[in-house]
Design an enzyme around this catalytic site. Sequence first.
Site, mmCIF file in Angstrom:
data_model
loop_
_atom_site.group_PDB
_atom_site.id
_atom_site.type_symbol
_atom_site.label_atom_id
_atom_site.label_comp_id
_atom_site.label_asym_id
_atom_site.label_seq_id
_atom_site.Cartn_x
_atom_site.Cartn_y
_atom_site.Cartn_z
ATOM 1 N N GLY A 152 53.318 34.219 39.360
ATOM 2 C CA GLY A 152 52.641 33.177 38.596
ATOM 3 C C GLY A 152 51.997 33.753 37.348
ATOM 4 O O GLY A 152 52.264 33.327 36.247
ATOM 5 N N ILE A 210 38.868 47.175 50.454
ATOM 6 C CA ILE A 210 40.313 46.972 50.326
ATOM 7 C C ILE A 210 40.805 46.285 51.603
ATOM 8 O O ILE A 210 40.579 46.770 52.716
ATOM 9 C CB ILE A 210 41.032 48.323 50.111
ATOM 10 C CG1 ILE A 210 40.536 48.981 48.820
ATOM 11 C CG2 ILE A 210 42.543 48.122 50.074
ATOM 12 C CD1 ILE A 210 40.700 48.142 47.570
ATOM 13 N N GLU A 247 44.267 41.765 38.527
ATOM 14 C CA GLU A 247 44.089 41.690 37.076
ATOM 15 C C GLU A 247 43.432 42.946 36.525
ATOM 16 O O GLU A 247 43.755 43.397 35.430
ATOM 17 C CB GLU A 247 43.249 40.465 36.715
ATOM 18 C CG GLU A 247 43.951 39.173 37.070
ATOM 19 C CD GLU A 247 43.127 37.951 36.697
ATOM 20 O OE1 GLU A 247 43.710 36.973 36.234
ATOM 21 O OE2 GLU A 247 41.896 37.964 36.885
#
Lengths: 322, 737
Positions: free
Chosen positions: B250, B624, B700
């Site tokens: 996406g 994580i 990101e």
Amino acid sequence: MKAFDYYRAESPADVIGTDARPIAGGTNLLDLMKHQVETPDRLADVNHVGLDGIERDGDGLRVGALVRNSDLAADPSVREGWPLLSRAILAGASGQIRNRATTGGNLMQRTRCYYFYDLDTPCNKRAPGSGCSAIGGVNRIHAILGASGDCIATYPGDMAVAMSALDAVVEVEGPNGRREIAATDFHRLPGDAPQRDNDLQPGEMILSVRLPAPLGGKHIYRKVRDRRSYAFALVSVAAVVVMDAGRMSTVRLAFGGVAHKPWRVPAAEALLQGQAPSPDLFDRAADAVLDGATGQGHNDFKIPLLRRTLNAVLAEATEGSK
Amino acid sequence: MSDPIEVSLTHRMNFPDKEDLLDRTAQGILGTPMDRPEGPLKVSGTATYADEDHPPGTVYGWLVRSSISKGWVTGFNTRDLRAMPGVLAVIRDKRMLRNPAQGQASKAPYQGPAEIFYKGQPIALVVAETFEQARDAALNARADYDDRSAKGVFVPAEAKYEAPRSQQASKGDLDEAMDEAAFAVDVEYHTPSMSHAAMEPHAAVAWWDGGHVTLRGSYQMLGSNKAELADALGISPRNVRILSPYVGGGFGSKLGISHEGVAAAIAAQKLGRPVAVALHRRQQFETTHRRSESRQRIRLSCGADGRMTGVGHDAWVSNLPAESFSEPVTQATPFTYDGENRQIGHHVGRLNITCAGSMRAPGEAIGVPVTEAAMDELAQAAGIDPVEFRLRNIPEKDPSSGRPFSSNRLADCLTRGAESFGWKDRRENGARREGEWLIGMGVASAIRVNMLVPSTARVILLPDGTARVETDMTDIGTGSYSILTQIAAEVLGLPADRVTTVLGDSDLPQSSGSGGSFGAASSGSSVMLAAKAVREKLAKRMDCDPDDLTLKDGYAIAENRRRTLAEVLEGDTLQGTGTIKKGLTSVDHQQACWGAQFAEVAVSTVTGEVHVRRLAATFACGRILNAKTARSQCIGGMIFGIGQALHEEISTDARDGSFVNRDLAEYHVPANLDVPHIDIEFLNDRDPYANPMQAKGIGELACCGTAGAIVNAIANATGERFRSFPVTLDKVLERLG
């Protein structure tokens, strides 16, 4: 995609002299048909006509039109005698595409000019007489040599550049029989008829490509591009140089990405042949190659790039030779 | 089976997490490199993406593009097209979109196919019995236009720029700081328009049942997409269901409802048959969002001691008229480095080219590499090692707002990363050569704001001791199926194969969706809370305090009692609903994810080609959740950064604003050979202010900075600064002797 008829050819005779478009790997034609840049009425599937062997031809080699690029590049005798061809093929496309693409089909590959693919813009190659959008448009990938006011597109492939340097011969057959076309002359300059990429006449079919006897020497294919794989050449240099007693006894050069055809300049080769290598001589050869070179704005850089790449290739080819 | 016993937990992040629940659970599955549960389906081609599963009777639509750049459609050869083989409808409905919705819009974007704002804008949908018939007819469409293209604005230099007051900020006196500084840089950088180019192009198939529409599409945020589609169609969101079980990438391009979804729904309603509309790759480039190009002026100043005194960042970006989104280029600049005197400027120009929208790390993805390149320039001017220069200027608290950081691990990332990478071997600019290749090393910090978005999930513990996770969250390749399975398994003490995660259905509880790197932390927190509610119920049944309950491998253990979950459940189903909401910790603390990126490049002195020889990065992004998918996210992000530094650029024809290189042959994303070995290291990190899992965004962050490290490495290799991205060989060639 426009509706079309399809038939499976069993032999070249089923295709020669017809108005059908041969399709083999379809790696370019299918794309063009989807975009309706090409709208053939009839497709002849030539995948089963034979012509898929590589055989000895005296000291040379005859490569069938249906030999896949991957097979040609990997062929032991090609790698041994004509490594330039192997290297040029492996510099192009991707593994998947090379597995499908064929020798004949690759010669028929059409330009990557952006505007050629866009039905809503003028393009003399796609719609003769409509104009050239690349002139004054985005022309980073376009020709610096041999272009015309009607078309500045390039031939985008690699294989044919090596074939041109190797003095290969394209064997074709048409309704009037067989003929041979030097690989260097197979593709044409755009002139005022850029819709014609090459010299193949209606009804003719490519049967094979003949490679003359190996030249020996060093074979270098240097392809300069915007990414390291799966990108068309901005500039490519194909070179075969044979050294003898410190002099270049044989020199063959061809250039890709700079013209409507693989670019070959006999005068540049003659200048080098029989001479001892030197940067100054290389530069003069580059002058000869670039004679008449014209940038279109975005592609101006190709002129110095070709010179630098040629100089580096010649230096590499002659390095360490006495 | 009896009705489930329902329990729920809603948590607002007003205070830092002190429970540390995920550090106390016993299953030990969270954080492990668990394989994707849906991985075998994907690699065997049996995971059905949007356009791969059509209801019986589906017919096909193809969008027609405008061949002008500005003006009006005044006529259309509808009758000719209707006469073509198989053609069922030619639709020019005023509800069709000008451009896709922006992320989280929850309302329809600009609608209407009659007024043209950019070349390639969809102006009609042709529907036919087969895909090929539809496309053939669409390519034969001819519109009449009132063509105003001559009045179009296609290049940023000719655009009029607005400077929205809310997006300007200043503190102290930057001009004075620049004048008085021992060292200062005042430089301008340019970044090009870019395209998401996700592997799966946008596609949707719609079908109606009475007044209710179901849309199977490729979308990232089903909750807001449902509202957007309903608004676009003029129906209630209750009558819309969106299914996106698998999304082939996406990167922000599927945040909002798009052309294909709305057009498919309109056509399916008109024809009373399911209609599928898929965008061709060229349409994806031309009609979905782009990342805006940017011009950025960076002003930085420091004293002789290398301590910064001023930071200025002005950005000029563009979008279509009347579009509210503008790339928030300066987003991380206010808090990254110290400096008493600061200025932020943001300018938006209006262009007649394809709509701009969010693309992976909107803002930081292009703002951080540029500021990091300018930081390098200042470090060089001051004669200080670039890593040391950054370390000297990391603020104690947000220097613009005065807020404390929830956590700031930038110094740790830089220090640790420099050591792992071998930064000490870096030489002076232009000092390292191997044959024709100049070799250089570069560093950049990676910064991305961390967000929390409301999210709800259901976790159902079935009588046989297996569990099901249900939320409308999407997995856009990031690993949502994996991590949500792991979180539920961890909290409920189940092996992962006893947890099934169901996603991508807007009838399920509304999640954050995938975007802004908030998906894992937001939807994950809701799953954790839902499972925690179930866990507390189990504690009650075990007659113990939740803190004294151990859940592991399908057993409940308290004191000296050990029972299977099936025994504890006694035939009941426990259904937990968890909701996370953001709260004061998003306001009173500056939250961000941190990293340091390192690159080694080789630059050809012959051709100007740049090869990235290795990349390494150290990240701190909280807990994580899955070591493998986290690493994969970072590899993907850093490859994104390679493309940004060296390859990717939408080439726009200045005469009409069209995108000429709108395919993957001519728009260059990095290919295999362009990608070197990449080392990724995560610091052991927790951010209790972020959410109850103490995890933060990852995907990101990894693309913020990479391009900066690469251009800084190019400067180190060549001694030349390249201030226009991507650094293609022609730009390098120009500066080589």
